[in-house]
Write a protein that holds these residues in place. Structure first.
Motif, PDB file in Angstrom:
ATOM      1  N   GLN A 185       6.971   0.597  -3.689  1.00  0.00           N
ATOM      2  CA  GLN A 185       6.993   1.083  -2.310  1.00  0.00           C
ATOM      3  C   GLN A 185       5.580   1.309  -1.793  1.00  0.00           C
ATOM      4  O   GLN A 185       5.257   0.942  -0.656  1.00  0.00           O
ATOM      5  CB  GLN A 185       7.783   2.396  -2.218  1.00  0.00           C
ATOM      6  N   LEU A 186       4.733   1.898  -2.616  1.00  0.00           N
ATOM      7  CA  LEU A 186       3.351   2.162  -2.210  1.00  0.00           C
ATOM      8  C   LEU A 186       2.620   0.853  -1.943  1.00  0.00           C
ATOM      9  O   LEU A 186       1.916   0.722  -0.926  1.00  0.00           O
ATOM     10  CB  LEU A 186       2.640   2.976  -3.298  1.00  0.00           C
ATOM     11  N   GLU A 187       2.782  -0.116  -2.830  1.00  0.00           N
ATOM     12  CA  GLU A 187       2.110  -1.409  -2.643  1.00  0.00           C
ATOM     13  C   GLU A 187       2.614  -2.120  -1.392  1.00  0.00           C
ATOM     14  O   GLU A 187       1.821  -2.713  -0.647  1.00  0.00           O
ATOM     15  CB  GLU A 187       2.314  -2.287  -3.873  1.00  0.00           C
ATOM     16  N   LEU A 188       3.923  -2.074  -1.139  1.00  0.00           N
ATOM     17  CA  LEU A 188       4.459  -2.704   0.067  1.00  0.00           C
ATOM     18  C   LEU A 188       3.988  -1.988   1.320  1.00  0.00           C
ATOM     19  O   LEU A 188       3.696  -2.626   2.343  1.00  0.00           O
ATOM     20  CB  LEU A 188       5.987  -2.740   0.010  1.00  0.00           C
ATOM     21  N   ASN A 189       3.918  -0.654   1.272  1.00  0.00           N
ATOM     22  CA  ASN A 189       3.433   0.102   2.424  1.00  0.00           C
ATOM     23  C   ASN A 189       1.989  -0.260   2.751  1.00  0.00           C
ATOM     24  O   ASN A 189       1.605  -0.326   3.922  1.00  0.00           O
ATOM     25  CB  ASN A 189       3.546   1.607   2.179  1.00  0.00           C
TER      26      ASN A 189
END
Length: 85
Positions: free
Chosen positions: A70-74
């Protein structure tokens, strides 16, 4: 830590059972069978406990990886699709 305590407790119980078996085989042949049954029951319970510990660790790993994704996609300006009910 909890797993280590459980393994140590099982090992001491196993040693105690073996010691008791050698004494009781001379005195009471049925005592050895009872001790063997107790060892089998304890082994079954420890296997169940170990399975629960491993499942919990795997669940934590999946949660950590999900948060990392999620952090990488954000950071890329994207997100997971989440259906809200």
């Amino acid at each position: 830590m909890l797993l280590k305590k459980m393994v140590n407790r099982w090992q001491s119980s196993h040693t105690h059972c073996q010691w008791q078996m050698t004494l009781s085989q001379r005195r009471d042949p049925y005592a050895a069978l009872r001790m063997q049954d107790a060892m089998q029951q304890e082994l079954a319970l420890s296997n169940k406990q170990l399975l629960l510990v491993r499942q919990a660790a795997l669940h934590q790993l999946f949660e950590k990886e999900h948060q990392q994704y999620q952090l990488e996609l954000n950071q890329l300006g994207k997100a997971f699709y989440e259906e809200r009910l």
